[in-house]
Enzyme design. Sequence first.
Site, PDB file in Angstrom:
ATOM      1  N   ASP A 100       0.828  -1.209   0.000  1.00  0.00           N
ATOM      2  CA  ASP A 100       0.000   0.000   0.000  1.00  0.00           C
ATOM      3  C   ASP A 100       0.859   1.253   0.000  1.00  0.00           C
ATOM      4  O   ASP A 100       2.016   1.245   0.437  1.00  0.00           O
ATOM      5  CB  ASP A 100      -0.963   0.007   1.184  1.00  0.00           C
ATOM      6  CG  ASP A 100      -0.274  -0.086   2.541  1.00  0.00           C
ATOM      7  OD1 ASP A 100       0.730  -0.820   2.658  1.00  0.00           O
ATOM      8  OD2 ASP A 100      -0.733   0.574   3.491  1.00  0.00           O
ATOM      9  N   GLU A 163       0.148  -1.510   5.777  1.00  0.00           N
ATOM     10  CA  GLU A 163       1.200  -1.050   6.696  1.00  0.00           C
ATOM     11  C   GLU A 163       1.050   0.436   6.998  1.00  0.00           C
ATOM     12  O   GLU A 163       1.292   0.871   8.131  1.00  0.00           O
ATOM     13  CB  GLU A 163       2.581  -1.319   6.091  1.00  0.00           C
ATOM     14  CG  GLU A 163       3.749  -1.062   7.043  1.00  0.00           C
ATOM     15  CD  GLU A 163       4.217   0.379   7.074  1.00  0.00           C
ATOM     16  OE1 GLU A 163       4.948   0.761   8.012  1.00  0.00           O
ATOM     17  OE2 GLU A 163       3.863   1.154   6.154  1.00  0.00           O
TER      18      GLU A 163
END
Length: 433
Positions: A100, A163
Amino acid sequence: MNDTDPRITALMDAIADRRDDLIQLTGDLIRIPTLNPPGENYAAICDFLAKRLEASGFQIELIRAHGTPGDSERYPRWNVIARRDGKFPGDCVHFNSHTDVVEVGKGWTTDPFGGELIDGKIYGRGACDMKGGLAASIIAAEAFIATYPDFHGAIEISGTADEESGGYGGVAYLAERGFFSPERVQHVIIPEPLNKDRVCLGHRGGWWAEIETFGEIAHGSMPFLGDCAVRHMGAVLDKFETDLFPVMAARRTDMPVVPEGAKSSTMNINSIHGGMAEQADDFTGLPAHCVPDSCRVVIDRRFLVEEPLDQVRGEVEALLEGLKVDRPKFDYQMTELNHVLPSMTDRNSPIATTIAREISNVLGKEAEFVASPGTYDQKHIDRIGKLKNCVAYGPGILELAHKPDEYVGVDDMMDSIKVMARSLMVLLLPPAT
């Protein structure tokens, strides 16, 4: 091992032959816009990685983190784990990268999702943090396997979700299910962008909370008939400035945190919202005249290993309780959103010493041992997985993370690949006879 060792020469040649592949792979990853929030294109990037790694002989698992924060049918939290077993028993080395990326923000002069190569640098959101590191770990593993297919143990590569928002739909979910247990995995490398000559041993702690101040709505022409929640929040922020920020700045840690400013405690005012909700961009009317009866801020407090979590909470609570005594009509509610304890790996651990030695061999300089100002997924591998032999090491300049015109240097990636691949030689090949 030294650079005259023919085994090293063969591996370095295999890496050099993959430079163009590295550039293409990094650009392809950047061109998949995995924005978080909300968590876009996680399935697409996992499918891309699965096809790539399956073609290199890895066994693939695609795992959705059902029920984790943000997971929905529209934005499912997908993760990929690829494993390649060697010919003989031995340790497992796991490369973990998050897929991400954060919002783009303003100020870009390049296409944030173009993955363009300009003057030896690949630009785009996530280039540095951390799709460049993900690509580097893939190239390192593929070059090692192609050169030494009869290695001992196993290599795993994972691409995990979320994350940037805590990792609960990614590494935390996988750790809870045993994917990072010491019985399955013995060494973990997280290719976060801490600079190619550094071994990152861990990170500071984090405490996030929302504070809401209350007031009473009234007509804006007669504010004395109401009670302005925004003014109450102004008093909170003033107390932070005068009473809390100077105290935090005076504290120093023995952790090797970089950059220098992060060796002290810090707090960021993440957001502030008060009064009338913002209207849509196409709204052309004027605001109504009301005294706001609510104001909310989110605080992002980063703390040192020397600071107990109860102290971190207690300082803010004490400040708010003091205002409740001293300021007429002041009332508040504080809600903890999340907390993460500091994490540190011993610098003498096998993975830390191996990478440090190979940094010295590749770059001709001693590795620097550091700790990160922000948390990353090591926290879950440590606390949930109970695996201590984990460090962050990867290409990229830390200060470029989340900035406009984010980039990663190709030469830096190539150097990091050499360090990673040589570390695989140390950990997964028997000594030369």
